[in-house]
Design a protein around this motif. Structure first.
Motif, PDB file in Angstrom:
ATOM      1  N   ARG A  47      39.648  47.419  44.282  1.00  0.00           N
ATOM      2  CA  ARG A  47      38.617  46.452  43.903  1.00  0.00           C
ATOM      3  C   ARG A  47      39.139  45.014  43.955  1.00  0.00           C
ATOM      4  O   ARG A  47      38.398  44.090  44.283  1.00  0.00           O
ATOM      5  CB  ARG A  47      38.042  46.780  42.521  1.00  0.00           C
ATOM      6  N   HIS A  48      40.430  44.825  43.617  1.00  0.00           N
ATOM      7  CA  HIS A  48      40.986  43.465  43.683  1.00  0.00           C
ATOM      8  C   HIS A  48      41.000  42.956  45.119  1.00  0.00           C
ATOM      9  O   HIS A  48      40.681  41.800  45.392  1.00  0.00           O
ATOM     10  CB  HIS A  48      42.406  43.449  43.111  1.00  0.00           C
ATOM     11  N   ARG A  49      41.367  43.864  46.053  1.00  0.00           N
ATOM     12  CA  ARG A  49      41.409  43.450  47.458  1.00  0.00           C
ATOM     13  C   ARG A  49      39.995  43.181  47.984  1.00  0.00           C
ATOM     14  O   ARG A  49      39.783  42.257  48.763  1.00  0.00           O
ATOM     15  CB  ARG A  49      42.148  44.497  48.293  1.00  0.00           C
ATOM     16  N   ALA A  50      39.013  43.958  47.508  1.00  0.00           N
ATOM     17  CA  ALA A  50      37.620  43.726  47.912  1.00  0.00           C
ATOM     18  C   ALA A  50      37.119  42.391  47.360  1.00  0.00           C
ATOM     19  O   ALA A  50      36.445  41.627  48.061  1.00  0.00           O
ATOM     20  CB  ALA A  50      36.730  44.874  47.437  1.00  0.00           C
ATOM     21  N   ILE A  51      37.436  42.099  46.107  1.00  0.00           N
ATOM     22  CA  ILE A  51      37.013  40.825  45.503  1.00  0.00           C
ATOM     23  C   ILE A  51      37.635  39.659  46.270  1.00  0.00           C
ATOM     24  O   ILE A  51      36.966  38.682  46.607  1.00  0.00           O
ATOM     25  CB  ILE A  51      37.427  40.767  44.010  1.00  0.00           C
ATOM     26  N   TYR A  54      35.935  39.201  49.556  1.00  0.00           N
ATOM     27  CA  TYR A  54      34.600  38.646  49.324  1.00  0.00           C
ATOM     28  C   TYR A  54      34.701  37.137  49.067  1.00  0.00           C
ATOM     29  O   TYR A  54      33.970  36.342  49.672  1.00  0.00           O
ATOM     30  CB  TYR A  54      33.933  39.349  48.136  1.00  0.00           C
ATOM     31  N   LEU A  55      35.604  36.759  48.171  1.00  0.00           N
ATOM     32  CA  LEU A  55      35.757  35.333  47.846  1.00  0.00           C
ATOM     33  C   LEU A  55      36.162  34.540  49.085  1.00  0.00           C
ATOM     34  O   LEU A  55      35.678  33.434  49.314  1.00  0.00           O
ATOM     35  CB  LEU A  55      36.816  35.150  46.737  1.00  0.00           C
ATOM     36  N   ARG A  56      37.031  35.138  49.895  1.00  0.00           N
ATOM     37  CA  ARG A  56      37.539  34.435  51.078  1.00  0.00           C
ATOM     38  C   ARG A  56      36.486  34.322  52.174  1.00  0.00           C
ATOM     39  O   ARG A  56      36.342  33.274  52.806  1.00  0.00           O
ATOM     40  CB  ARG A  56      38.771  35.180  51.617  1.00  0.00           C
ATOM     41  N   GLU A  57      35.751  35.412  52.411  1.00  0.00           N
ATOM     42  CA  GLU A  57      34.830  35.446  53.550  1.00  0.00           C
ATOM     43  C   GLU A  57      33.447  34.912  53.213  1.00  0.00           C
ATOM     44  O   GLU A  57      32.736  34.455  54.098  1.00  0.00           O
ATOM     45  CB  GLU A  57      34.685  36.886  54.072  1.00  0.00           C
ATOM     46  N   LYS A  58      33.035  35.028  51.961  1.00  0.00           N
ATOM     47  CA  LYS A  58      31.623  34.771  51.657  1.00  0.00           C
ATOM     48  C   LYS A  58      31.386  33.639  50.667  1.00  0.00           C
ATOM     49  O   LYS A  58      30.231  33.396  50.302  1.00  0.00           O
ATOM     50  CB  LYS A  58      30.989  36.058  51.102  1.00  0.00           C
ATOM     51  N   THR A  59      32.442  32.985  50.199  1.00  0.00           N
ATOM     52  CA  THR A  59      32.272  31.902  49.226  1.00  0.00           C
ATOM     53  C   THR A  59      33.253  30.773  49.554  1.00  0.00           C
ATOM     54  O   THR A  59      34.209  30.974  50.297  1.00  0.00           O
ATOM     55  CB  THR A  59      32.566  32.384  47.774  1.00  0.00           C
ATOM     56  N   PRO A  60      33.039  29.593  48.965  1.00  0.00           N
ATOM     57  CA  PRO A  60      33.984  28.484  49.199  1.00  0.00           C
ATOM     58  C   PRO A  60      35.214  28.547  48.279  1.00  0.00           C
ATOM     59  O   PRO A  60      35.926  27.559  48.148  1.00  0.00           O
ATOM     60  CB  PRO A  60      33.125  27.245  48.896  1.00  0.00           C
ATOM     61  N   PHE A  61      35.477  29.709  47.692  1.00  0.00           N
ATOM     62  CA  PHE A  61      36.521  29.805  46.661  1.00  0.00           C
ATOM     63  C   PHE A  61      37.888  29.319  47.142  1.00  0.00           C
ATOM     64  O   PHE A  61      38.632  28.693  46.384  1.00  0.00           O
ATOM     65  CB  PHE A  61      36.634  31.262  46.186  1.00  0.00           C
ATOM     66  N   ALA A  80      47.880  32.696  42.681  1.00  0.00           N
ATOM     67  CA  ALA A  80      47.173  32.146  43.847  1.00  0.00           C
ATOM     68  C   ALA A  80      45.958  31.327  43.409  1.00  0.00           C
ATOM     69  O   ALA A  80      45.665  30.282  43.986  1.00  0.00           O
ATOM     70  CB  ALA A  80      46.735  33.270  44.778  1.00  0.00           C
ATOM     71  N   PHE A  81      45.259  31.774  42.376  1.00  0.00           N
ATOM     72  CA  PHE A  81      44.077  31.048  41.911  1.00  0.00           C
ATOM     73  C   PHE A  81      44.487  29.711  41.290  1.00  0.00           C
ATOM     74  O   PHE A  81      43.821  28.699  41.454  1.00  0.00           O
ATOM     75  CB  PHE A  81      43.277  31.889  40.911  1.00  0.00           C
TER      76      PHE A  81
END
Ligand SMILES: [Zn+2]
Length: 232
Positions: A47-51, A54-61, A80-81
């Motif tokens: 789940r951490h790798r999926a999150i 998701y943050l990398r591909e689908k958000t400006p995070f 990293a955050f």
């Protein structure tokens, strides 16, 4: 784990969280261990790798400096955050000494419209009132901001979420809610619960849409859905 990381040296899988490659991920799980689950380097799970993806591909995070509240922070993400968002990355927890702010999620000690992002994963199954917690998350988000709100699901997934505060016996909690420290079991109505506090719900199935090879290479679970909400 460092020794295991050496033993698992190879190129079969890559952890997007720490960037390291291995022959495969380690098995992980209490009762029935799942194959290809745990990163031997940063200890990320599926789940951490999926999150992360998701943050990398689908958000400006990872492309902007944002104001982020990370509730019950997962250790594999923290460095990293913090590097990405600096002092605007706030970790919070009711007890963990790893977190910067000690807080009760039912009364978040920040004003409304304070954050661009709230991360709150595998928390809402433990708290007294998940709807109050989600309302609080919604309140502290800026309009247009988003929250990632993963919770565990146990098969068979009930139609309706249910909890019972009168159930305090760990064995009874395990039987009813799936784990000895859970106070509710989430159902198929979870996106409706997210919407009920004012969010536009997120229910993203990008992991299911990947090829088997891609999923294996990142160590992801096909049924992993990214749940969350956007504040309108
Ligand atoms: Zn890793």
């Amino acid at each position: 784990m460092k020794v295991l990381a050496l033993f698992y040296r190879g190129k079969g899988v890559t952890c997007p969280v720490c960037g390291k490659s291995f022959r495969k991920f380690l098995p992980y799980g209490r009762i029935k261990p799942r194959a290809n689950a745990l990163c031997p380097n940063c200890l990320s799970l599926e789940r951490h790798r999926a999150i992360w993806l998701y943050l990398r591909e689908k958000t400006p995070f990872f492309s902007q400096r944002l104001r982020v509240l990370h509730v019950a922070p997962e250790a594999c993400f923290m460095k990293a955050f913090e590097r990405q968002h600096g002092d605007d990355y706030i970790t919070a927890d009711i007890e963990s000494p790893l977190a910067k702010v000690k807080m009760d999620i039912h009364a978040i000690p920040f004003g409304q419209d304070s954050f661009d992002v709230v991360l709150c994963n595998h928390v809402l199954e433990h708290v007294d009132d998940d709807l109050i917690a989600m309302k609080e998350i919604h309140r502290v988000l800026k309009p247009g901001g988003f929250a990632i709100l993963l919770v565990p699901f146990f098969n068979p997934v009930p139609d309706k979420t249910f909890g019972d505060p009168a159930v305090t016996d760990p064995r009874e909690r395990e039987r009813m809610f799936g784990q000895d420290d859970h106070v509710r079991k989430f159902g198929k109505d979870y996106p409706d619960r997210i919407a009920s506090v004012g969010f536009m719900p997120i229910q993203d199935t990008f992991v299911r849409e990947m090829s088997n090879e891609q999923r294996k290479a990142y160590g992801l679970a096909a049924d992993e859905i990214i749940f969350g909400g956007v504040k309108r």
